[in-house]
Design a protein around this motif. Structure first.
Motif, PDB file in Angstrom:
ATOM      1  N   GLY A   1      94.596  88.529  25.977  1.00  0.00           N
ATOM      2  CA  GLY A   1      94.182  89.602  25.085  1.00  0.00           C
ATOM      3  C   GLY A   1      93.030  90.402  25.660  1.00  0.00           C
ATOM      4  O   GLY A   1      92.721  90.316  26.850  1.00  0.00           O
ATOM      5  N   GLU A   2      92.371  91.154  24.794  1.00  0.00           N
ATOM      6  CA  GLU A   2      91.292  92.056  25.189  1.00  0.00           C
ATOM      7  C   GLU A   2      89.988  91.294  25.378  1.00  0.00           C
ATOM      8  O   GLU A   2      89.597  90.486  24.528  1.00  0.00           O
ATOM      9  CB  GLU A   2      91.118  93.124  24.101  1.00  0.00           C
ATOM     10  N   VAL A   3      89.307  91.544  26.487  1.00  0.00           N
ATOM     11  CA  VAL A   3      88.013  90.918  26.732  1.00  0.00           C
ATOM     12  C   VAL A   3      87.041  91.315  25.630  1.00  0.00           C
ATOM     13  O   VAL A   3      87.010  92.459  25.182  1.00  0.00           O
ATOM     14  CB  VAL A   3      87.469  91.343  28.114  1.00  0.00           C
ATOM     15  N   GLY A   4      86.261  90.343  25.165  1.00  0.00           N
ATOM     16  CA  GLY A   4      85.330  90.598  24.074  1.00  0.00           C
ATOM     17  C   GLY A   4      85.954  90.410  22.705  1.00  0.00           C
ATOM     18  O   GLY A   4      85.437  90.941  21.721  1.00  0.00           O
ATOM     19  N   SER A   5      87.059  89.629  22.636  1.00  0.00           N
ATOM     20  CA  SER A   5      87.753  89.422  21.374  1.00  0.00           C
ATOM     21  C   SER A   5      87.445  88.041  20.799  1.00  0.00           C
ATOM     22  O   SER A   5      87.215  87.082  21.534  1.00  0.00           O
ATOM     23  CB  SER A   5      89.268  89.556  21.561  1.00  0.00           C
ATOM     24  N   TYR A   6      87.491  87.964  19.483  1.00  0.00           N
ATOM     25  CA  TYR A   6      87.234  86.727  18.751  1.00  0.00           C
ATOM     26  C   TYR A   6      88.263  86.594  17.632  1.00  0.00           C
ATOM     27  O   TYR A   6      88.743  87.593  17.089  1.00  0.00           O
ATOM     28  CB  TYR A   6      85.835  86.737  18.129  1.00  0.00           C
ATOM     29  N   LEU A   7      88.569  85.363  17.295  1.00  0.00           N
ATOM     30  CA  LEU A   7      89.402  85.064  16.133  1.00  0.00           C
ATOM     31  C   LEU A   7      88.555  84.260  15.160  1.00  0.00           C
ATOM     32  O   LEU A   7      87.917  83.273  15.546  1.00  0.00           O
ATOM     33  CB  LEU A   7      90.633  84.256  16.553  1.00  0.00           C
TER      34      LEU A   7
ATOM     35  N   THR B   1      81.370  77.011  10.329  1.00  0.00           N
ATOM     36  CA  THR B   1      80.867  76.152   9.259  1.00  0.00           C
ATOM     37  C   THR B   1      81.902  75.125   8.807  1.00  0.00           C
ATOM     38  O   THR B   1      81.560  74.195   8.069  1.00  0.00           O
ATOM     39  CB  THR B   1      80.420  76.987   8.044  1.00  0.00           C
ATOM     40  N   VAL B   2      83.163  75.285   9.214  1.00  0.00           N
ATOM     41  CA  VAL B   2      84.210  74.291   8.962  1.00  0.00           C
ATOM     42  C   VAL B   2      85.081  74.198  10.204  1.00  0.00           C
ATOM     43  O   VAL B   2      85.070  75.093  11.060  1.00  0.00           O
ATOM     44  CB  VAL B   2      85.078  74.648   7.734  1.00  0.00           C
ATOM     45  N   ARG B   3      85.856  73.115  10.295  1.00  0.00           N
ATOM     46  CA  ARG B   3      86.816  72.934  11.391  1.00  0.00           C
ATOM     47  C   ARG B   3      88.092  72.332  10.811  1.00  0.00           C
ATOM     48  O   ARG B   3      88.515  71.241  11.194  1.00  0.00           O
ATOM     49  CB  ARG B   3      86.236  72.014  12.477  1.00  0.00           C
ATOM     50  N   SER B   4      88.702  73.053   9.905  1.00  0.00           N
ATOM     51  CA  SER B   4      89.827  72.485   9.163  1.00  0.00           C
ATOM     52  C   SER B   4      91.019  72.171  10.055  1.00  0.00           C
ATOM     53  O   SER B   4      91.686  71.147   9.871  1.00  0.00           O
ATOM     54  CB  SER B   4      90.246  73.434   8.033  1.00  0.00           C
ATOM     55  N   LEU B   5      91.310  73.014  11.035  1.00  0.00           N
ATOM     56  CA  LEU B   5      92.462  72.755  11.901  1.00  0.00           C
ATOM     57  C   LEU B   5      92.147  71.683  12.929  1.00  0.00           C
ATOM     58  O   LEU B   5      93.002  70.852  13.250  1.00  0.00           O
ATOM     59  CB  LEU B   5      92.912  74.049  12.571  1.00  0.00           C
ATOM     60  N   GLU B   6      90.938  71.693  13.451  1.00  0.00           N
ATOM     61  CA  GLU B   6      90.539  70.630  14.380  1.00  0.00           C
ATOM     62  C   GLU B   6      90.573  69.271  13.674  1.00  0.00           C
ATOM     63  O   GLU B   6      90.876  68.248  14.305  1.00  0.00           O
ATOM     64  CB  GLU B   6      89.147  70.903  14.932  1.00  0.00           C
TER      65      GLU B   6
ATOM     66  N   GLY C   1      83.212  79.118   4.182  1.00  0.00           N
ATOM     67  CA  GLY C   1      83.674  78.310   5.304  1.00  0.00           C
ATOM     68  C   GLY C   1      84.501  79.145   6.268  1.00  0.00           C
ATOM     69  O   GLY C   1      85.435  79.830   5.844  1.00  0.00           O
ATOM     70  N   TRP C   2      84.149  79.102   7.553  1.00  0.00           N
ATOM     71  CA  TRP C   2      84.934  79.818   8.550  1.00  0.00           C
ATOM     72  C   TRP C   2      84.807  79.129   9.904  1.00  0.00           C
ATOM     73  O   TRP C   2      83.890  78.341  10.139  1.00  0.00           O
ATOM     74  CB  TRP C   2      84.563  81.296   8.625  1.00  0.00           C
ATOM     75  N   THR C   3      85.766  79.441  10.789  1.00  0.00           N
ATOM     76  CA  THR C   3      85.805  78.865  12.126  1.00  0.00           C
ATOM     77  C   THR C   3      85.957  79.994  13.133  1.00  0.00           C
ATOM     78  O   THR C   3      86.829  80.853  12.980  1.00  0.00           O
ATOM     79  CB  THR C   3      86.989  77.891  12.286  1.00  0.00           C
ATOM     80  N   TRP C   4      85.103  79.968  14.158  1.00  0.00           N
ATOM     81  CA  TRP C   4      85.083  81.020  15.180  1.00  0.00           C
ATOM     82  C   TRP C   4      85.714  80.530  16.476  1.00  0.00           C
ATOM     83  O   TRP C   4      85.506  79.390  16.892  1.00  0.00           O
ATOM     84  CB  TRP C   4      83.634  81.447  15.467  1.00  0.00           C
TER      85      TRP C   4
ATOM     86  N   PRO D   1      94.958  71.466   7.255  1.00  0.00           N
ATOM     87  CA  PRO D   1      95.270  72.871   6.977  1.00  0.00           C
ATOM     88  C   PRO D   1      95.281  73.156   5.480  1.00  0.00           C
ATOM     89  O   PRO D   1      95.652  72.302   4.671  1.00  0.00           O
ATOM     90  CB  PRO D   1      96.668  73.039   7.578  1.00  0.00           C
ATOM     91  N   THR D   2      94.854  74.354   5.121  1.00  0.00           N
ATOM     92  CA  THR D   2      94.889  74.800   3.733  1.00  0.00           C
ATOM     93  C   THR D   2      96.138  75.665   3.520  1.00  0.00           C
ATOM     94  O   THR D   2      96.753  76.129   4.487  1.00  0.00           O
ATOM     95  CB  THR D   2      93.632  75.605   3.399  1.00  0.00           C
ATOM     96  N   PRO D   3      96.515  75.904   2.259  1.00  0.00           N
ATOM     97  CA  PRO D   3      97.722  76.707   2.021  1.00  0.00           C
ATOM     98  C   PRO D   3      97.666  78.098   2.631  1.00  0.00           C
ATOM     99  O   PRO D   3      98.694  78.648   3.023  1.00  0.00           O
ATOM    100  CB  PRO D   3      97.812  76.764   0.494  1.00  0.00           C
ATOM    101  N   GLU D   4      96.468  78.680   2.696  1.00  0.00           N
ATOM    102  CA  GLU D   4      96.318  80.034   3.243  1.00  0.00           C
ATOM    103  C   GLU D   4      95.163  80.073   4.243  1.00  0.00           C
ATOM    104  O   GLU D   4      94.207  79.299   4.143  1.00  0.00           O
ATOM    105  CB  GLU D   4      96.026  81.045   2.125  1.00  0.00           C
ATOM    106  N   LEU D   5      95.282  80.980   5.184  1.00  0.00           N
ATOM    107  CA  LEU D   5      94.196  81.306   6.102  1.00  0.00           C
ATOM    108  C   LEU D   5      94.069  82.814   6.159  1.00  0.00           C
ATOM    109  O   LEU D   5      95.084  83.519   6.274  1.00  0.00           O
ATOM    110  CB  LEU D   5      94.489  80.800   7.519  1.00  0.00           C
ATOM    111  N   ASP D   6      92.855  83.311   6.097  1.00  0.00           N
ATOM    112  CA  ASP D   6      92.616  84.708   6.403  1.00  0.00           C
ATOM    113  C   ASP D   6      92.141  84.772   7.849  1.00  0.00           C
ATOM    114  O   ASP D   6      91.135  84.157   8.219  1.00  0.00           O
ATOM    115  CB  ASP D   6      91.581  85.311   5.460  1.00  0.00           C
TER     116      ASP D   6
END
Length: 244
Positions: A181-187, A127-132, A171-174, A136-141
């Motif tokens: 890393g491990e197959v089937g992983s997402y950030l 729903t957002v693409r802040s880094l693209e 707002g989040w970015t997938w 950048p925001t002060p914090e990221l979870d």
């Protein structure tokens, strides 16, 4: 093998896995993690800032973001990465050998390289693409998710159905893991400005999906297929970042 050489191997593997047509349209992200030696924080930061000056002097067009991990089991690690680039940009960056040599001379005497990973932006559930957008925001979870390889198709179908159903307020970015890393992983990266932004945020994955896409049965179906979720906080380091 230096970390820059490893980056090239990951980029090549990701490009081959996606195929020529897909590779042309994908946006990539590369992340690197460092464990700073005890008592060497100041020296590490000075060396890393000097290394960014090397990038500037060589007219590197890639953005480099830097964060300190400030919550979670990896607290204290340094994370850097580049986002919103085509995979091919890693093949045309200036002087890779010189880049690796400068990194080895200025930074690695004070830290140990821990992990290298390549990701592909997954735009549909984002729903957002802040880094693209280089905002950048002060914090990221940062949420690290894994799904059993046999459940990936069902998980992605449910998550996409929830995304098509509507839009919430979170707002989040997938990103899908492409290599390292491990197959089937997402950030999943959720930007915020302060701890106060956590007030009222759901703690469970189904609730987070509903907060981002609206409450639907698909949110629960997607969450049920995730076998592991870990979250940590990244605090942005403007002095250890370069956004040309």
């Amino acid at each position: 093998m230096t970390w820059k050489q490893t980056l090239t191997v990951i980029a090549l593997a990701a490009g081959l896995a996606g195929g020529p047509a897909r590779a042309q349209t994908e946006q990539a992200a590369f992340l690197f993690t460092y464990d700073i030696d005890r008592g060497q924080q100041a020296a590490f930061e000075a060396g890393y800032a000097a290394h960014l000056d090397w990038h500037a002097a060589h007219h590197d067009a890639l953005p480099w973001f830097g964060w300190s991990v400030t919550s979670g089991p990896r607290t204290g690690l340094f994370v850097d990465g580049t986002f919103g680039i085509p995979y091919a940009a890693m093949d045309t960056r200036p002087d890779p050998a010189g880049d690796g040599a400068d990194m080895a001379a200025r930074v690695l005497p004070y830290a140990k390289a821990r992990a290298y990973s390549a990701y592909t932006l997954w735009p549909e559930p984002s729903t957002v693409r802040s880094l693209e957008d280089r905002r950048p925001t002060p914090e990221l979870d940062a949420y690290d998710l894994s799904v059993a390889p046999g459940d990936v198709a069902a998980f992605e179908a449910a998550l996409l159905a929830s995304a098509r159903a509507g839009k919430g307020r979170l707002g989040w970015t997938w990103y899908r893991l492409a290599g390292g890393g491990e197959v089937g992983s997402y950030l999943v990266l959720v930007p915020r400005r302060s701890w106060a932004d956590l007030a009222g945020r759901p703690a469970d994955l189904a609730g987070l999906i509903a907060a981002a896409h609206g409450p639907t049965p698909d949110a629960s179906r997607a969450a049920a297929l995730v076998r592991r979720v870990e979250v940590e906080t990244w605090s942005y380091k403007p002095g250890l970042s370069r956004l040309p």
